[in-house]
Enzyme design. Structure first.
Site, PDB file in Angstrom:
ATOM      1  N   VAL A  67       0.404  -1.101   0.411  1.00  0.00           N
ATOM      2  CA  VAL A  67      -0.295   0.021  -0.144  1.00  0.00           C
ATOM      3  C   VAL A  67       1.154   0.880  -0.168  1.00  0.00           C
ATOM      4  CG1 VAL A  67      -2.093   1.411   1.606  1.00  0.00           C
ATOM      5  CG2 VAL A  67      -1.592  -1.378   1.459  1.00  0.00           C
ATOM      6  N   ALA A 112       4.745   3.714   2.915  1.00  0.00           N
ATOM      7  CA  ALA A 112       4.259   3.053   2.350  1.00  0.00           C
ATOM      8  C   ALA A 112       4.409   1.880   3.200  1.00  0.00           C
ATOM      9  CB  ALA A 112       5.132   2.111   1.391  1.00  0.00           C
ATOM     10  N   LYS A 113       3.946   0.560   3.615  1.00  0.00           N
ATOM     11  CA  LYS A 113       3.586  -0.467   3.679  1.00  0.00           C
ATOM     12  C   LYS A 113       3.225  -1.586   2.779  1.00  0.00           C
ATOM     13  CE  LYS A 113       5.404  -1.573   7.539  1.00  0.00           C
ATOM     14  NZ  LYS A 113       6.185  -0.357   9.551  1.00  0.00           N
ATOM     15  N   GLY A 114       3.850  -3.438   2.924  1.00  0.00           N
ATOM     16  CA  GLY A 114       4.022  -4.274   2.902  1.00  0.00           C
ATOM     17  C   GLY A 114       3.918  -5.458   3.261  1.00  0.00           C
ATOM     18  N   ASP A 153      10.536  -5.663   8.531  1.00  0.00           N
ATOM     19  CA  ASP A 153       9.582  -5.574   9.462  1.00  0.00           C
ATOM     20  C   ASP A 153       9.453  -6.918   9.804  1.00  0.00           C
ATOM     21  OD1 ASP A 153       8.212  -2.954  10.012  1.00  0.00           O
ATOM     22  OD2 ASP A 153       6.447  -5.126  10.218  1.00  0.00           O
TER      23      ASP A 153
END
Ligand code: GLU
Length: 426
Positions: A67, A112-114, A153
């Site tokens: 995202v 952002a992050k995934g 992460d």
């Protein structure tokens, strides 16, 4: 290894938390409704379903997400999480928090992050590499050093980043170290990146204690939930500074000793493949993750998952200071309870920003092909964290709000003003 998870699994609540915090923060700002709505929603979201051949020969389909919440201030930045609990709402929340974190630290990034829905502990090394490389190849069209830069992460690490960097580089035909941060040193990683988040938590905790007039490391007892990258480096750095860590946990539960734990021994013990639940020493009590949060201490550092301090336990927290090593560990109702009990809470986007700050240094070094030493990294990191802490405290005093609302409002306003200056196109 099968572990009995005592952490509360995050769900859609993380996104509810992120949105509630956003609404509270924007209520103290005077921003046009259109701009508020623009910042409240993710810019774009990708869902990938992709096959991986498992060691058994069978092909399994995995789901991954990325995202991009906002890119007004620069390329989006944020980690990739491997966990069986990852879902789109959680990734949306984490991406939004990255936008505010980068804006608060004045980094030239959006957020952002995934994530991939997988338990990395159930994968062999080969399966992990295959899954990562296939996910990386799916990401190729949506990442670049100037579009979106992933990082580690939960459930991912420098090895994961090396595979992503290699897959991307092989696809475009030349080496692109700046495509990810948190890489190993020998392929363009940065000194100090591995420890940066945990160290940053302690640097920020020092500041908070100093401002409360309670900076006496040897008299401060810490409890840390989580012994992964953030919790372990926070604990190691804390004992180096003379603090006592009396409680710590991993996904299987925690250990507690009111006279202080031997953190170096626990680090070696867990890094050789053991869980804290297997640690047996006189004077050391075994507790659940839930119990750990309510034990007697001065500072509580939740450094594991979202949604750990809730309306169910906020009334029983004994610490006078909470420093959020994790992203989103406290729910909005718990925030209110803690405020009413006069417990100071230093929010995630400030407390754990050391990681992305050194990621920024890594990206700058990679783009310039010029590398700094660890002394320089730590000097710049400490300077940036101190300045950010100061900004948040001053803003909180000026607006008469808590530190979370101040940190978020400051960050949101920064992105909003940049949006307004740029204007909407067409
Ligand atoms: N995953 C980390 C965070 O939540 C680091 C992100 C990054 O370095 O880009 O801040």
């Amino acid at each position: 290894m099968t572990v009995n998870t005592t952490l509360i699994a995050p769900g859609a609540e993380a996104y509810d938390t992120a949105l509630a915090q956003f609404d509270r923060a924007t209520s103290i700002l005077k921003l046009p409704t259109g701009v508020i709505e623009f910042l409240r929603l993710p810019k774009r979201e990708y869902t990938f379903n992709f096959p991986v051949q498992m060691d058994s020969g069978e092909t399994k389909i995995f789901t991954g997400y990325r995202v991009h919440h906002n890119i007004v201030l620069g390329p989006s930045k944020g980690g990739i999480r491997y966990s069986p609990h990852v879902n789109l709402n959680e990734v949306r929340a984490l991406a939004m928090w990255m936008t505010w974190k980068c804006a608060l630290m004045q980094l030239p990034y959006g957020g952002a992050k995934g994530g991939v829905v997988v338990d990395p502990h159930q994968l062999s090394a080969r399966e992990n590499e295959m899954l990562t490389r296939r996910f990386a190849s799916e990401l190729v069209p949506v990442i670049s050093p100037h579009i979106d830069i992933p990082a580690p992460d939960m459930g991912t690490n420098s090895k994961t980043m090396a595979w992503i960097m290699d897959t991307y580089s092989m696809t475009v035909g030349y080496s692109v170290p700046a495509i990810v941060t948190g890489k190993p040193l020998n392929i363009g990683g940065s000194e100090g990146r591995e420890e940066a988040t945990g160290r940053g938590v302690i640097i920020i905790m020092d500041e908070a204690l100093k401002r409360k007039g309670l900076y006496e490391p040897e008299k401060s007892r810490l409890i840390i939930q989580g012994f992964g990258n953030v919790g372990s480096h926070a604990a190691l750095h804390a004992i180096e500074k003379g603090y006592q860590v009396v409680g710590i946990s991993d996904v299987g539960g925690g250990v507690y000793d009111p006279n202080g734990l031997d953190i170096k021994e626990l680090y070696t013990f867990t890094r050789s493949g053991h869980m804290l639940a297997d640690y047996d020493q006189p004077g050391v009590e075994h507790v659940s993750n839930k119990e750990l949060l309510e034990l007697d201490c001065d500072v509580l550092i939740p450094a594991a998952l979202e949604g750990q301090i809730t309306e169910r336990n906020a009334g029983r927290v004994k610490a006078h200071l909470i420093v959020e090593g994790a992203n989103g560990p406290t729910t909005p109702i718990a925030d209110e309870i803690l405020r009413s009990r006069n417990i100071t809470l230093v929010p995630d986007i400030l407390a754990n920003a050391g990681g992305v700050t050194v990621s920024y240094f890594e990206w700058v070094q990679d783009l310039q092909f010029f590398f700094w030493d660890e002394v320089e990294i730590m000097r710049q990191l400490t300077r940036i964290l101190h300045k950010a802490y100061d900004r948040v405290v001053r803003f909180a005093e000026e607006k008469d709000v808590d530190l979370r609302t101040a940190a978020q409002a400051y960050a949101i306003d920064r992105v909003a003003q940049a949006t307004i200056t740029r204007g909407f196109y067409p």
